[in-house]
Design an enzyme around this catalytic site. Structure first.
Site, PDB file in Angstrom:
ATOM      1  CE  LYS A  28      47.545  33.668 -45.935  1.00  0.00           C
ATOM      2  NZ  LYS A  28      46.542  32.804 -46.330  1.00  0.00           N
ATOM      3  NE  ARG A  52      35.935  31.707 -52.817  1.00  0.00           N
ATOM      4  CZ  ARG A  52      37.137  32.335 -51.591  1.00  0.00           C
ATOM      5  NH1 ARG A  52      36.780  31.908 -50.651  1.00  0.00           N
ATOM      6  NH2 ARG A  52      38.083  32.949 -52.024  1.00  0.00           N
ATOM      7  CB  SER A  84      38.714  31.615 -43.743  1.00  0.00           C
ATOM      8  OG  SER A  84      38.067  30.268 -43.763  1.00  0.00           O
ATOM      9  CG  HIS A 120      36.128  25.639 -45.309  1.00  0.00           C
ATOM     10  ND1 HIS A 120      35.994  26.724 -44.179  1.00  0.00           N
ATOM     11  CD2 HIS A 120      37.154  26.017 -46.250  1.00  0.00           C
ATOM     12  CE1 HIS A 120      37.140  27.406 -44.607  1.00  0.00           C
ATOM     13  NE2 HIS A 120      37.615  27.152 -45.708  1.00  0.00           N
TER      14      HIS A 120
END
Length: 159
Positions: free
Chosen positions: A44, A93, A131, A20
């Site tokens: 979540k 990514r 994460s 990040h």
């Protein structure tokens, strides 16, 4: 014309990672202000509290006047409108990240065409860091020192 370029960098930041930090370091020269938006999703189960995530991010960006940390619920494009952000910043990514982010970007554009998505490709050395993976390593007592910025790690270790 000197128009302010305000971006929102949304995510769970549960926890913030060096990936990040890399994305934001490369994005900061492009914008006059970047909000780091901690998206709160009731579906979540976060490992770290909202307050702890905010504290960790603020520690990483202490002294960086162009960065502000905020938390929000709801649609990211609606939050952008509320804070005056014309850009959504996302790190990519992999090709699967791109496909996922492209679909979200197209939906966001349909809802708010004035808000543009900006994608920054991850440095290859950080492409495996997320994460969710770091969170799993933390959950099972693994060493995350190399994946979390030093300022955030100090706060995490103090818990």
């Amino acid at each position: 014309m000197n128009e302010e370029k305000i971006a929102l960098f949304p995510g769970s930041f549960d926890p913030i990672t060096i990936a990040h930090v890399d994305i934001l370091a490369r994005a900061l020269p492009l914008f006059s202000k970047v909000y780091i938006g901690i998206g709160l999703n009731s579906n979540k189960q976060a490992l770290l509290s909202q307050e702890l995530r905010e504290e960790m991010i603020r520690a990483v960006y202490a002294g960086e006047e162009k960065v502000e940390v905020v938390s929000y619920e709801g649609l990211t494009v609606e939050f952008c409108s509320r804070i005056g952000a014309s850009y959504i910043l996302r790190g990519i990514r992999s090709s699967s990240d791109f496909e996922y982010e492209k679909a979200i970007s197209q939906m966001n554009h349909a809802m708010r065409p004035e808000i543009e998505s900006v994608f920054i490709l991850s440095n290859p050395g950080y492409s495996a860091i997320s994460s969710s993976i770091v969170r799993d390593v933390m959950r099972y007592g693994g060493d995350v020192n190399q994946f979390i910025p030093e300022q955030a790690l100090a706060i995490l270790k103090a818990q």
